[in-house]
Scaffold this active site. Sequence first.
Site, PDB file in Angstrom:
ATOM      1  N   ASP A  65      28.116  23.807 -16.367  1.00 59.82           N
ATOM      2  CA  ASP A  65      28.087  23.566 -17.810  1.00 59.82           C
ATOM      3  C   ASP A  65      28.629  24.742 -18.606  1.00 59.82           C
ATOM      4  O   ASP A  65      28.744  24.659 -19.835  1.00 59.82           O
ATOM      5  CB  ASP A  65      26.672  23.222 -18.280  1.00 59.82           C
ATOM      6  CG  ASP A  65      25.638  24.288 -17.960  1.00 59.82           C
ATOM      7  OD1 ASP A  65      25.705  24.868 -16.861  1.00 59.82           O
ATOM      8  OD2 ASP A  65      24.752  24.538 -18.802  1.00 59.82           O
ATOM      9  N   HIS A  66      29.003  25.821 -17.918  1.00 58.36           N
ATOM     10  CA  HIS A  66      29.580  26.986 -18.591  1.00 58.36           C
ATOM     11  C   HIS A  66      31.041  27.239 -18.213  1.00 58.36           C
ATOM     12  O   HIS A  66      31.684  28.086 -18.828  1.00 58.36           O
ATOM     13  CB  HIS A  66      28.756  28.239 -18.287  1.00 58.36           C
ATOM     14  CG  HIS A  66      27.394  28.215 -18.901  1.00 58.36           C
ATOM     15  ND1 HIS A  66      27.044  28.979 -19.990  1.00 58.36           N
ATOM     16  CD2 HIS A  66      26.288  27.491 -18.574  1.00 58.36           C
ATOM     17  CE1 HIS A  66      25.785  28.734 -20.309  1.00 58.36           C
ATOM     18  NE2 HIS A  66      25.310  27.828 -19.462  1.00 58.36           N
ATOM     19  N   ASP A 211      22.683  31.862 -20.247  1.00 57.09           N
ATOM     20  CA  ASP A 211      21.397  31.369 -19.746  1.00 57.09           C
ATOM     21  C   ASP A 211      20.574  32.531 -19.209  1.00 57.09           C
ATOM     22  O   ASP A 211      21.058  33.297 -18.360  1.00 57.09           O
ATOM     23  CB  ASP A 211      21.619  30.363 -18.622  1.00 57.09           C
ATOM     24  CG  ASP A 211      22.312  29.098 -19.092  1.00 57.09           C
ATOM     25  OD1 ASP A 211      22.653  29.018 -20.289  1.00 57.09           O
ATOM     26  OD2 ASP A 211      22.524  28.188 -18.253  1.00 57.09           O
TER      27      ASP A 211
END
Length: 310
Positions: A65-66, A211
């Site tokens: 997701d990054h 994160d």
Amino acid sequence: MTLRTTFLGTSGAVPTTRRGPSAVMVHREGERFLFDCGEGTQRQMMRFNTGFDVDHVLLTHLHGDHVLGLPGLLQTWDFQDRTDAVAIHCPPGSRKQVRDLVTAAGHDTAFPVRINEVTPGSVAIDREEFEIRAFETEHRTTSQGYALVEDDRKGRFMREKAEEELGIPPGPAYGKLHAGETVELEDGRVIEPERVVGPPRPGRSLVYTGDTRPVDATVDAAEAPDLLIHDATFDDEMADRARSTGHSTAREAGEVAERADAKRLALTHISSRYPGDARELGREASAAFDGECFVAEDGQTVEIPFPDKE
């Protein structure tokens, strides 16, 4: 002098109809820096008019997701006949994985792609007036955040004192004094710059965690950051889940911001458990943080003024 942040993706782990995966664009006086590049980032760049002129991509870690927006963005730049090199900054030990990601579709770019492993505590980008340095974070994989920190600026030139009190005629002497040079006037007087130039004025700073669990390194990344962009994946009820997955709650993000003496706190990486109104996360963070706090939204742009701007 512009320092502006645009949130391109504020969702945690998976996209929602309201939020895309992680990506933040930072625009500083003609330069653009892309922090993380989740799926669909290039479309968000078009949608929110940030421009595509990016020479540096800074990855906090290699979870999908990054980073999954990176191959498509590089291919689009190639279709646009890009010739300028792009630098991809990443955590130590991840160069091979990033290279594999870049060429995952069997496509190699016609422009240079330079992959730069950055050790926490070191400088990723060094400019005359600012630097972007990495700091260690705590996630389920090798991870780090980034701090953009500007140098102090010259003090204010006290023109009224120079002209009226000291009788220094307007002209080249003013520029020399403001640049820190001692000048000798026609009447023989020697004027030190300290007499007409105020103390150095602080620059601006921005901290992006990616994160992470709450860590001391975030507090130490910049002195009283103007904007702290912090992982706030979960609310208080999901505190155990936050610990087990290497994330932070909104309240924990607020506690970090309070310890760091941040001026503003942006909560991001919002779990898909909060598909609609996520204002409760903001309220929980504000219970621990006295400064301005908001839940970041896709497309939101935040201007960062100088601390002493009138």
